[in-house]
Design a protein around this motif. Sequence first.
Motif, mmCIF file in Angstrom:
data_model
loop_
_atom_site.group_PDB
_atom_site.id
_atom_site.type_symbol
_atom_site.label_atom_id
_atom_site.label_comp_id
_atom_site.label_asym_id
_atom_site.label_seq_id
_atom_site.Cartn_x
_atom_site.Cartn_y
_atom_site.Cartn_z
ATOM 1 N N ALA A 1 -0.711 7.721 2.724
ATOM 2 C CA ALA A 1 -1.478 7.343 3.908
ATOM 3 C C ALA A 1 -2.911 7.841 3.790
ATOM 4 O O ALA A 1 -3.156 8.951 3.309
ATOM 5 C CB ALA A 1 -0.820 7.911 5.156
ATOM 6 N N GLU A 2 -3.852 7.017 4.237
ATOM 7 C CA GLU A 2 -5.261 7.380 4.121
ATOM 8 C C GLU A 2 -5.708 8.302 5.255
ATOM 9 O O GLU A 2 -6.579 9.149 5.062
ATOM 10 C CB GLU A 2 -6.099 6.108 4.083
ATOM 11 N N TRP B 1 -2.846 3.225 7.121
ATOM 12 C CA TRP B 1 -3.516 2.709 5.935
ATOM 13 C C TRP B 1 -4.638 1.765 6.366
ATOM 14 O O TRP B 1 -4.542 1.100 7.398
ATOM 15 C CB TRP B 1 -2.519 1.956 5.051
ATOM 16 N N TYR C 1 -7.399 0.660 10.647
ATOM 17 C CA TYR C 1 -6.229 1.326 10.093
ATOM 18 C C TYR C 1 -5.010 0.844 10.857
ATOM 19 O O TYR C 1 -5.071 0.559 12.063
ATOM 20 C CB TYR C 1 -6.344 2.842 10.232
ATOM 21 N N LYS D 1 0.823 -1.202 0.000
ATOM 22 C CA LYS D 1 0.000 0.000 0.000
ATOM 23 C C LYS D 1 0.862 1.259 0.000
ATOM 24 O O LYS D 1 0.597 2.218 -0.731
ATOM 25 C CB LYS D 1 -0.936 -0.003 1.216
#
Length: 217
Positions: free
Chosen positions: A143-144, A157, A167, A137
Amino acid sequence: MTLLRTCPRCGAVAQEPGDHGPTWTCEVHGPIVPVGPAQAPTQKLVRQVALDSLVPVWMPRPMPEGWELTGLQWAGAGAGGSVACVVAVSGPHPLPEMGDEEPTVDLMFVAEQPGIGLGAHLAGMDGVDPGPLLAEKAQHDPAEIKLTADDHEVPLWSVPLDGGLAYVGEASGVWLWMLAWPSSAALALLHRFSLVDARNEDTEPDLPCGALTPRLR
Protein backbone atom coordinates in the motif's frame (compact mmCIF):
# COMPACT_ATOMS: atom_id res chain seq x y z
CA MET A 1 -39.72 20.47 -9.02
CA THR A 2 -38.12 17.10 -9.82
CA LEU A 3 -34.40 17.00 -9.08
CA LEU A 4 -32.25 15.94 -12.01
CA ARG A 5 -30.77 12.46 -11.58
CA THR A 6 -27.65 11.42 -13.47
CA CYS A 7 -25.54 8.40 -14.32
CA PRO A 8 -22.80 7.76 -11.73
CA ARG A 9 -20.42 6.59 -14.46
CA CYS A 10 -20.62 9.49 -16.91
CA GLY A 11 -22.85 12.25 -15.53
CA ALA A 12 -25.43 11.97 -18.33
CA VAL A 13 -29.09 12.55 -17.48
CA ALA A 14 -30.62 9.29 -16.25
CA GLN A 15 -33.91 7.93 -17.56
CA GLU A 16 -36.54 7.13 -14.96
CA PRO A 17 -38.16 3.69 -14.72
CA GLY A 18 -41.08 3.48 -17.11
CA ASP A 19 -41.84 2.24 -20.59
CA HIS A 20 -38.17 1.39 -21.23
CA GLY A 21 -37.86 -0.82 -18.15
CA PRO A 22 -38.27 -1.13 -14.36
CA THR A 23 -34.93 0.47 -13.42
CA TRP A 24 -33.11 3.75 -13.89
CA THR A 25 -30.98 3.64 -17.03
CA CYS A 26 -28.26 5.52 -18.88
CA GLU A 27 -28.28 5.59 -22.69
CA VAL A 28 -24.60 4.62 -22.66
CA HIS A 29 -24.25 2.37 -19.59
CA GLY A 30 -27.66 0.73 -19.31
CA PRO A 31 -29.16 0.00 -15.85
CA ILE A 32 -27.65 2.20 -13.15
CA VAL A 33 -28.21 3.52 -9.64
CA PRO A 34 -28.92 7.24 -10.20
CA VAL A 35 -27.06 10.09 -8.55
CA GLY A 36 -28.83 13.18 -7.24
CA PRO A 37 -27.39 16.69 -7.57
CA ALA A 38 -24.61 17.68 -5.18
CA GLN A 39 -25.77 19.87 -2.34
CA ALA A 40 -24.18 22.44 -0.07
CA PRO A 41 -23.86 20.79 3.35
CA THR A 42 -25.63 21.67 6.57
CA GLN A 43 -25.45 19.91 9.91
CA LYS A 44 -29.02 18.70 9.42
CA LEU A 45 -28.38 17.42 5.89
CA VAL A 46 -25.31 15.45 7.01
CA ARG A 47 -27.45 13.75 9.64
CA GLN A 48 -30.22 12.98 7.14
CA VAL A 49 -27.75 11.52 4.64
CA ALA A 50 -26.14 9.41 7.36
CA LEU A 51 -29.48 8.00 8.50
CA ASP A 52 -30.35 6.96 4.94
CA SER A 53 -26.98 5.57 3.86
CA LEU A 54 -26.03 1.94 3.39
CA VAL A 55 -22.35 2.91 3.09
CA PRO A 56 -20.12 4.97 5.39
CA VAL A 57 -20.43 8.75 5.32
CA TRP A 58 -16.77 9.54 5.93
CA MET A 59 -15.90 12.71 7.83
CA PRO A 60 -12.36 13.88 8.71
CA ARG A 61 -11.71 14.27 12.44
CA PRO A 62 -10.34 16.56 13.57
CA MET A 63 -11.14 18.89 10.72
CA PRO A 64 -7.92 20.70 9.71
CA GLU A 65 -7.82 24.31 10.89
CA GLY A 66 -9.65 26.66 8.54
CA TRP A 67 -11.41 23.81 6.73
CA GLU A 68 -15.12 23.21 6.20
CA LEU A 69 -17.53 20.78 4.59
CA THR A 70 -18.23 21.89 1.02
CA GLY A 71 -20.42 19.24 -0.58
CA LEU A 72 -22.55 16.13 -0.26
CA GLN A 73 -23.73 13.82 -3.01
CA TRP A 74 -25.18 10.34 -2.98
CA ALA A 75 -26.53 7.60 -5.23
CA GLY A 76 -29.66 5.60 -4.57
CA ALA A 77 -33.04 4.70 -5.97
CA GLY A 78 -36.32 4.49 -4.12
CA ALA A 79 -36.46 3.86 -0.39
CA GLY A 80 -33.64 1.31 -0.29
CA GLY A 81 -30.99 3.72 0.99
CA SER A 82 -27.90 5.27 -0.56
CA VAL A 83 -25.30 2.91 -2.04
CA ALA A 84 -22.65 5.59 -2.64
CA CYS A 85 -21.85 8.78 -0.77
CA VAL A 86 -19.47 11.66 -1.50
CA VAL A 87 -18.27 14.06 1.20
CA ALA A 88 -16.24 17.08 0.06
CA VAL A 89 -14.14 19.28 2.33
CA SER A 90 -12.10 22.35 1.38
CA GLY A 91 -9.59 24.61 3.03
CA PRO A 92 -6.26 26.44 2.78
CA HIS A 93 -3.21 24.73 1.34
CA PRO A 94 -1.17 23.10 4.14
CA LEU A 95 2.05 24.21 2.43
CA PRO A 96 1.49 27.88 1.53
CA GLU A 97 4.70 28.09 -0.45
CA MET A 98 3.33 25.40 -2.79
CA GLY A 99 -0.18 26.78 -3.03
CA ASP A 100 0.39 29.97 -5.02
CA GLU A 101 -1.54 28.78 -8.06
CA GLU A 102 -4.25 26.89 -6.13
CA PRO A 103 -4.39 28.25 -2.58
CA THR A 104 -7.58 26.30 -1.88
CA VAL A 105 -7.44 22.54 -1.52
CA ASP A 106 -10.36 20.19 -2.19
CA LEU A 107 -10.63 16.69 -0.73
CA MET A 108 -13.36 14.20 -1.49
CA PHE A 109 -14.09 10.97 0.32
CA VAL A 110 -16.24 8.49 -1.58
CA ALA A 111 -17.72 5.33 -0.11
CA GLU A 112 -19.56 3.09 -2.55
CA GLN A 113 -20.70 -0.44 -3.04
CA PRO A 114 -19.01 -2.39 -5.87
CA GLY A 115 -20.39 -1.79 -9.33
CA ILE A 116 -21.65 1.78 -8.87
CA GLY A 117 -18.91 3.75 -10.64
CA LEU A 118 -19.21 7.14 -8.94
CA GLY A 119 -15.69 7.19 -7.50
CA ALA A 120 -14.17 6.16 -10.82
CA HIS A 121 -16.15 8.89 -12.61
CA LEU A 122 -14.99 11.59 -10.17
CA ALA A 123 -11.43 10.39 -10.69
CA GLY A 124 -11.84 10.55 -14.47
CA MET A 125 -11.38 6.80 -14.89
CA ASP A 126 -13.09 4.42 -17.27
CA GLY A 127 -14.86 1.41 -15.83
CA VAL A 128 -17.16 0.77 -12.92
CA ASP A 129 -14.81 0.22 -10.02
CA PRO A 130 -11.08 -0.22 -9.37
CA GLY A 131 -11.14 -3.90 -8.47
CA PRO A 132 -8.96 -5.24 -11.34
CA LEU A 133 -6.47 -2.39 -11.00
CA LEU A 134 -6.15 -2.83 -7.24
CA ALA A 135 -5.80 -6.59 -7.53
CA GLU A 136 -2.81 -6.11 -9.80
CA LYS A 137 -1.27 -3.37 -7.64
CA ALA A 138 -1.75 -5.27 -4.38
CA GLN A 139 -0.13 -8.34 -5.89
CA HIS A 140 3.07 -6.51 -6.75
CA ASP A 141 3.27 -3.45 -4.50
CA PRO A 142 2.59 -2.64 -0.85
CA ALA A 143 0.00 0.00 0.00
CA GLU A 144 1.23 3.48 -0.86
CA ILE A 145 -0.52 5.21 2.02
CA LYS A 146 -2.67 4.22 4.97
CA LEU A 147 -5.63 6.04 6.48
CA THR A 148 -7.36 5.36 9.77
CA ALA A 149 -11.09 4.93 9.25
CA ASP A 150 -13.27 4.14 12.27
CA ASP A 151 -10.17 3.05 14.20
CA HIS A 152 -9.08 0.62 11.48
CA GLU A 153 -5.98 1.09 9.36
CA VAL A 154 -6.97 1.14 5.68
CA PRO A 155 -4.32 0.51 2.98
CA LEU A 156 -4.77 2.62 -0.15
CA TRP A 157 -3.21 2.53 -3.61
CA SER A 158 -2.92 5.41 -6.07
CA VAL A 159 -4.92 5.71 -9.27
CA PRO A 160 -4.53 8.40 -11.97
CA LEU A 161 -6.27 11.76 -11.40
CA ASP A 162 -5.78 14.77 -13.68
CA GLY A 163 -4.31 17.65 -11.67
CA GLY A 164 -4.56 15.84 -8.37
CA LEU A 165 -3.99 12.62 -6.48
CA ALA A 166 -6.41 9.75 -5.96
CA TYR A 167 -6.16 6.76 -3.66
CA VAL A 168 -8.54 3.86 -3.30
CA GLY A 169 -8.91 0.85 -1.04
CA GLU A 170 -11.55 -1.03 0.91
CA ALA A 171 -13.07 -0.03 4.24
CA SER A 172 -16.17 -1.39 5.99
CA GLY A 173 -16.72 -3.81 3.13
CA VAL A 174 -17.04 -1.17 0.39
CA TRP A 175 -14.71 1.00 -1.69
CA LEU A 176 -13.09 4.02 -0.09
CA TRP A 177 -11.76 6.71 -2.43
CA MET A 178 -9.78 9.76 -1.41
CA LEU A 179 -9.41 12.41 -4.13
CA ALA A 180 -7.29 15.54 -3.63
CA TRP A 181 -6.66 18.67 -5.68
CA PRO A 182 -3.97 19.95 -6.13
CA SER A 183 -1.63 16.99 -5.85
CA SER A 184 0.89 18.95 -3.77
CA ALA A 185 -1.55 19.02 -0.84
CA ALA A 186 -2.60 15.40 -0.50
CA LEU A 187 0.32 13.80 1.28
CA ALA A 188 0.84 16.83 3.52
CA LEU A 189 -2.73 16.44 4.82
CA LEU A 190 -2.91 12.73 5.49
CA HIS A 191 -1.34 12.79 8.94
CA ARG A 192 -3.70 15.54 10.14
CA PHE A 193 -6.93 13.58 10.48
CA SER A 194 -8.65 10.22 10.72
CA LEU A 195 -12.00 9.32 9.21
CA VAL A 196 -15.17 8.65 11.18
CA ASP A 197 -18.46 7.33 9.86
CA ALA A 198 -21.21 9.89 10.47
CA ARG A 199 -23.70 7.01 10.66
CA ASN A 200 -22.23 6.15 14.06
CA GLU A 201 -22.82 9.62 15.46
CA ASP A 202 -25.80 9.99 17.80
CA THR A 203 -26.28 13.69 17.08
CA GLU A 204 -25.80 16.11 14.20
CA PRO A 205 -22.06 16.63 13.61
CA ASP A 206 -20.56 19.86 14.90
CA LEU A 207 -18.61 20.70 11.75
CA PRO A 208 -18.25 24.00 9.87
CA CYS A 209 -20.18 24.06 6.59
CA GLY A 210 -19.45 26.22 3.53
CA ALA A 211 -20.62 26.79 -0.02
CA LEU A 212 -20.74 23.95 -2.53
CA THR A 213 -17.35 23.27 -4.10
CA PRO A 214 -17.22 23.87 -7.88
CA ARG A 215 -15.75 20.38 -8.29
CA LEU A 216 -19.18 18.87 -7.50
CA ARG A 217 -21.33 21.31 -9.45
